[in-house]
Design a protein around this motif. Sequence first.
Motif, PDB file in Angstrom:
ATOM      1  N   SER A   1       0.825  -1.212   0.000  1.00 38.96           N
ATOM      2  CA  SER A   1       0.000   0.000   0.000  1.00 38.96           C
ATOM      3  C   SER A   1       0.857   1.259   0.000  1.00 38.96           C
ATOM      4  O   SER A   1       0.440   2.310  -0.488  1.00 38.96           O
ATOM      5  CB  SER A   1      -0.897   0.018   1.234  1.00 38.96           C
ATOM      6  N   ASN A   2       2.059   1.143   0.567  1.00 36.85           N
ATOM      7  CA  ASN A   2       2.940   2.316   0.630  1.00 36.85           C
ATOM      8  C   ASN A   2       3.344   2.816  -0.759  1.00 36.85           C
ATOM      9  O   ASN A   2       3.577   4.012  -0.950  1.00 36.85           O
ATOM     10  CB  ASN A   2       4.192   1.986   1.437  1.00 36.85           C
TER      11      ASN A   2
ATOM     12  N   ARG B   1       1.457   2.954  -3.319  1.00 37.20           N
ATOM     13  CA  ARG B   1       0.366   3.828  -3.753  1.00 37.20           C
ATOM     14  C   ARG B   1       0.464   5.182  -3.045  1.00 37.20           C
ATOM     15  O   ARG B   1       0.275   6.233  -3.656  1.00 37.20           O
ATOM     16  CB  ARG B   1      -0.967   3.149  -3.439  1.00 37.20           C
ATOM     17  N   THR B   2       0.788   5.133  -1.740  1.00 37.07           N
ATOM     18  CA  THR B   2       0.922   6.381  -0.985  1.00 37.07           C
ATOM     19  C   THR B   2       2.050   7.241  -1.570  1.00 37.07           C
ATOM     20  O   THR B   2       1.908   8.459  -1.711  1.00 37.07           O
ATOM     21  CB  THR B   2       1.206   6.077   0.497  1.00 37.07           C
TER      22      THR B   2
ATOM     23  N   THR C   1       0.836   8.962  -4.586  1.00 37.36           N
ATOM     24  CA  THR C   1      -0.023  10.094  -4.212  1.00 37.36           C
ATOM     25  C   THR C   1       0.830  11.289  -3.778  1.00 37.36           C
ATOM     26  O   THR C   1       0.589  12.421  -4.181  1.00 37.36           O
ATOM     27  CB  THR C   1      -0.979   9.677  -3.075  1.00 37.36           C
TER      28      THR C   1
ATOM     29  N   TRP D   1      -3.406  10.960   2.188  1.00 34.26           N
ATOM     30  CA  TRP D   1      -2.221  10.151   2.510  1.00 34.26           C
ATOM     31  C   TRP D   1      -1.927  10.133   4.005  1.00 34.26           C
ATOM     32  O   TRP D   1      -1.270   9.235   4.497  1.00 34.26           O
ATOM     33  CB  TRP D   1      -1.008  10.646   1.715  1.00 34.26           C
ATOM     34  N   ARG D   2      -2.463  11.129   4.728  1.00 35.77           N
ATOM     35  CA  ARG D   2      -2.195  11.168   6.175  1.00 35.77           C
ATOM     36  C   ARG D   2      -2.785   9.949   6.894  1.00 35.77           C
ATOM     37  O   ARG D   2      -2.287   9.535   7.932  1.00 35.77           O
ATOM     38  CB  ARG D   2      -2.727  12.466   6.787  1.00 35.77           C
TER      39      ARG D   2
ATOM     40  N   GLN E   1      -2.444   7.122   5.942  1.00 38.52           N
ATOM     41  CA  GLN E   1      -1.467   6.052   5.761  1.00 38.52           C
ATOM     42  C   GLN E   1      -0.124   6.385   6.416  1.00 38.52           C
ATOM     43  O   GLN E   1       0.863   5.690   6.212  1.00 38.52           O
ATOM     44  CB  GLN E   1      -1.251   5.792   4.258  1.00 38.52           C
ATOM     45  N   LYS E   2      -0.132   7.477   7.192  1.00 38.92           N
ATOM     46  CA  LYS E   2       1.128   7.901   7.824  1.00 38.92           C
ATOM     47  C   LYS E   2       1.741   6.777   8.677  1.00 38.92           C
ATOM     48  O   LYS E   2       2.939   6.546   8.666  1.00 38.92           O
ATOM     49  CB  LYS E   2       0.859   9.131   8.695  1.00 38.92           C
TER      50      LYS E   2
ATOM     51  N   LEU F   1       3.728   4.441   6.584  1.00 46.05           N
ATOM     52  CA  LEU F   1       5.021   5.011   6.181  1.00 46.05           C
ATOM     53  C   LEU F   1       6.020   4.886   7.331  1.00 46.05           C
ATOM     54  O   LEU F   1       7.214   4.695   7.112  1.00 46.05           O
ATOM     55  CB  LEU F   1       4.858   6.479   5.771  1.00 46.05           C
TER      56      LEU F   1
END
Lengths: 185, 137
Positions: A35-36, A38-39, A42, A57-58, A60-61, A64
């Motif tokens: 998934s990262n 994709r982030t 973005t 994207w936050r 998904q912070k 990260l």
Amino acid sequence: MDVILDPWPWYVSGPLIALVMFLLVYFGKTFGMSSNLRTFCTLAGAGRRSTFFNFNWRDQKWNLLVVLGAIIGGFIAHFFLSNDTPIQLNPSTMVKLETFGFSNIGETLLPKEIYSWEAVLSLKGLLILMGGGFLVGFGTRYAGGCTSGHAITGLSNLQVPSLIAVTGFFIGGLVMTHFILPLLF
Amino acid sequence: MKYLKFILTGILFGIVLVKSEAVSWYRIYEMFHFDSFHMYGIIGSAVFTGILLLQFVKAKNLNSIEGKPINIPNKARSVTRYLVGGSIFGLGWALAGACPGPMYILLGTGVFSMLIVIAAAMLGTFVYGVISDKIPH
């Protein structure tokens, strides 16, 4: 200390990977490394080209930060928790790689024939790394997950889609290993 | 602690994958030749332990650290996307010898040529995002 510095057996490593998956689930998240990618797209502004990348994207912070931790973990394990034990590969694997022209097999984590700058800076070497990365990035999003999301989390959760995806991982891996790699080396 | 726990979990993940040699191109190659039990042992014991842990979560109705019920979202039903997408992923996995987790971990071990693989994987993800509504799922 040898217990730490020597390579860890599978029956120690496997359950610890499951623990990583469990911790992330317990933290209210999921174990999914792809998934990262994709982030990152973005963050690089891919949302201008496709709505697929229009998300906050936050959210998904945390993932990260798992990536950041994984990089640090790789650094710690390699430089502080390892001795120079070569990888105990099956001798028949080593013979196959010798016919590819590989040498110092298993003495490092990655073959210098693919990952050294000398290899990378040739056209063939560059195409191998770019091709491999592209296929991983495209395939993982198409399949909706990678080894962590499907093979570990999905199978642990007894999900049929993940079993199909892992079957696909093996079809692709077997084709590459048995039919395409021998053409490349 | 809000963020630190994710970094620490990532560190554990990175250490385990290096120490188990699961990040090694050689181990992936060996696995696809069925020459060693090592990788099957890792994946098998991870899934076995994972099943037990998730069954425990369900049996106890365990809440997450935030106090919400733990729910692992089901993947949408399909065959095409998993089989075709999975096979494309497998081709890349066996070629580069690295999947999305190990890419970052190997960067940490000092293999900076991995940045090329990561950049290409981002490109692959980007192309998927652009054409995703034109390919069968």
